[in-house]
Design a protein around this motif. Structure first.
Motif, PDB file in Angstrom:
ATOM      1  N   HIS A  68      46.242 -36.880 115.257  1.00 28.35           N
ATOM      2  CA  HIS A  68      44.937 -37.384 115.703  1.00 28.35           C
ATOM      3  C   HIS A  68      44.851 -38.923 115.632  1.00 28.35           C
ATOM      4  O   HIS A  68      44.223 -39.554 116.498  1.00 28.35           O
ATOM      5  N   HIS A 119      44.089 -41.591 118.644  1.00 34.76           N
ATOM      6  CA  HIS A 119      43.118 -42.698 118.640  1.00 34.76           C
ATOM      7  C   HIS A 119      43.796 -43.999 119.062  1.00 34.76           C
ATOM      8  O   HIS A 119      43.266 -44.762 119.872  1.00 34.76           O
ATOM      9  N   SER A 161      37.663 -44.661 111.488  1.00 32.36           N
ATOM     10  CA  SER A 161      36.957 -43.451 111.900  1.00 32.36           C
ATOM     11  C   SER A 161      36.182 -42.887 110.718  1.00 32.36           C
ATOM     12  O   SER A 161      36.017 -43.551 109.689  1.00 32.36           O
ATOM     13  N   ASP A 198      35.911 -39.221 119.160  1.00 39.41           N
ATOM     14  CA  ASP A 198      36.869 -38.164 119.471  1.00 39.41           C
ATOM     15  C   ASP A 198      36.769 -37.675 120.923  1.00 39.41           C
ATOM     16  O   ASP A 198      35.678 -37.373 121.413  1.00 39.41           O
TER      17      ASP A 198
HETATM   18 ZN    ZN Z   1      38.763 -39.147 115.311  1.00 41.17          ZN
END
Ligand code: ZN
Ligand code: KG4
Length: 348
Positions: free
Chosen positions: A113, A117, A138, A304
């Motif tokens: 993840h 990003h 984040s 996201d």
């Molecule tokens: Zn995220």
């Protein structure tokens, strides 16, 4: 002919599917937010999030294909977030991606993840110069990376306690501004004076690129309690503005200190907090003084979304870095870990 990758993202509270062509053209990026569902709890409830992903994902994938004007048979690969994130939520995306890869007989690509990003920046600038300094900020991470090319992430520093987004969310809660905190603080701060209150900024020991935000959060809570005890009326806008300035000040100071040391070709921002207007503006001003080019994805690609997952998937696709159907989700999957590494931990 373009390479079409379906991206799937379900690591937290957004159910998202996207189709990206050749790692740069976003054909569709459908995001079903669960914010309204979790608002009454004041934060994401993991079990509730997994159940909603399960309901939302198939229609979201259908819409992503429809908006891209393609069918399942046109896809070249499916890329899915396999960590870090909420385990139950990750599993919903992962199982769906596996089923698609198996039935369509196309490669499955597991994506970290944080790497996704970072790759949101490649959607904005597909041919950057390296090395690049990238701050990923984040809800769960505040990580500063030196990136020497796709797949080569050297972790220079990270938060030792709260992530920046977590601090935004917690301070918003004590101010009664609701969830999610980041956008609420930004909106309230716009009416306030950032210099009205001086909150502490933690720089930690000389030369470290680590961060700490729990002291700042506690300072805000103590300030509010003191003022309430004294019977003074609290100016929420000033508190929000001063808090926001303390966070963005430390983040940008540390980025610029690292830029001094590592002389990067450019600076990137990534993650939900990168949507923050004050942070974007301050970084752009400070980097411009030093003639360092800055890339910041538009806000919708900072929070996201699956387009960033599909983009990261494309670069793994080029390397034929595919995952087996036994791929598992890992809630605390690391990226970089202080050394040069091409591993994301997913596709091995
Ligand atoms: Zn995220
Ligand atoms: O990247 P993201 O969508 O999910 C995670 O991977 O955690 O980041 C969510 C975080 C939340 O803490 C949210 O409050 C914060 O990003 N955020 C913001 C803004 N928009 C979202 N923080 C500050 N200002 C914003 N405009």
């Amino acid at each position: 002919m373009s390479t079409l990758i379906l991206g799937i993202e379900t690591s937290c509270d957004e159910t998202s599917a996207a189709v990206v062509a050749d790692g740069e053209e976003i054909c569709s990026n459908v995001i079903a937010s669960q914010i309204d569902l979790h608002r009454k709890f004041g934060g994401v409830v993991p079990e509730v999030a997994s159940r909603r992903h399960l309901e939302a994902l198939n229609p979201v994938i259908g819409e992503a294909l429809e908006k891209a004007g393609i069918g399942f048979k046109d896809l070249h690969a499916v890329a899915v977030t396999c960590g870090p994130g909420l385990l139950g939520s990750l599993l919903v995306g992962l199982m769906t991606a596996k089923a698609l890869a198996y039935t369509l007989n196309i490669p499955l690509i597991g994506i970290n993840h944080l790497e996704a990003h970072i790759c949101a920046n490649l959607l904005v600038d597909p041919a950057p110069g390296f090395p690049v300094l990238c701050l990923v900020v984040s809800g769960g991470h505040t990580d500063l990376f030196l990136i020497n090319g796709f797949g080569h992430y050297r972790l220079l520093g990270r938060t030792r306690d709260d992530a920046a987004g977590e601090a935004f969310d917690k301070v918003a809660r004590v101010l009664g501004l609701g969830y999610p905190g980041g956008p609420a603080i930004q909106k309230t701060a716009a009416q306030g004076d950032p210099n009205a209150i001086e909150f502490p900024r933690a720089y930690l020991e000389e030369g470290t690129y680590d961060f700490s935000f729990s002291g700042l959060k506690t300072a805000v809570i103590n300030y509010l309690e003191r003022e309430r005890q004294k019977g003074r009326k609290i100016n929420e806008a000033d508190v929000a503005a001063a808090f926001q300035q303390a966070v963005t000040g430390v983040l940008v100071d540390k980025i610029m200190a690292a830029a001094e040391t590592y002389q990067p070709a450019g600076i990137w921002l990534a993650g939900g907090v990168a949507a923050n207007a004050a942070l974007r503006k301050e970084l752009q001003c400070r980097a411009a003084e030093r003639d360092i080019p800055v890339t910041i994805p538009p806000p919708v690609l900072c929070t996201d979304n699956a387009a960033m997952v599909a983009c990261a998937g494309y670069y793994h696709y080029l390397k034929q870095d595919f995952a087996p159907l036994t791929l598992n989700a890992v809630a605390n999957l690391p990226l970089g870990e202080g050394q040069e590494t091409g591993l994301t931990g997913c596709n091995q």
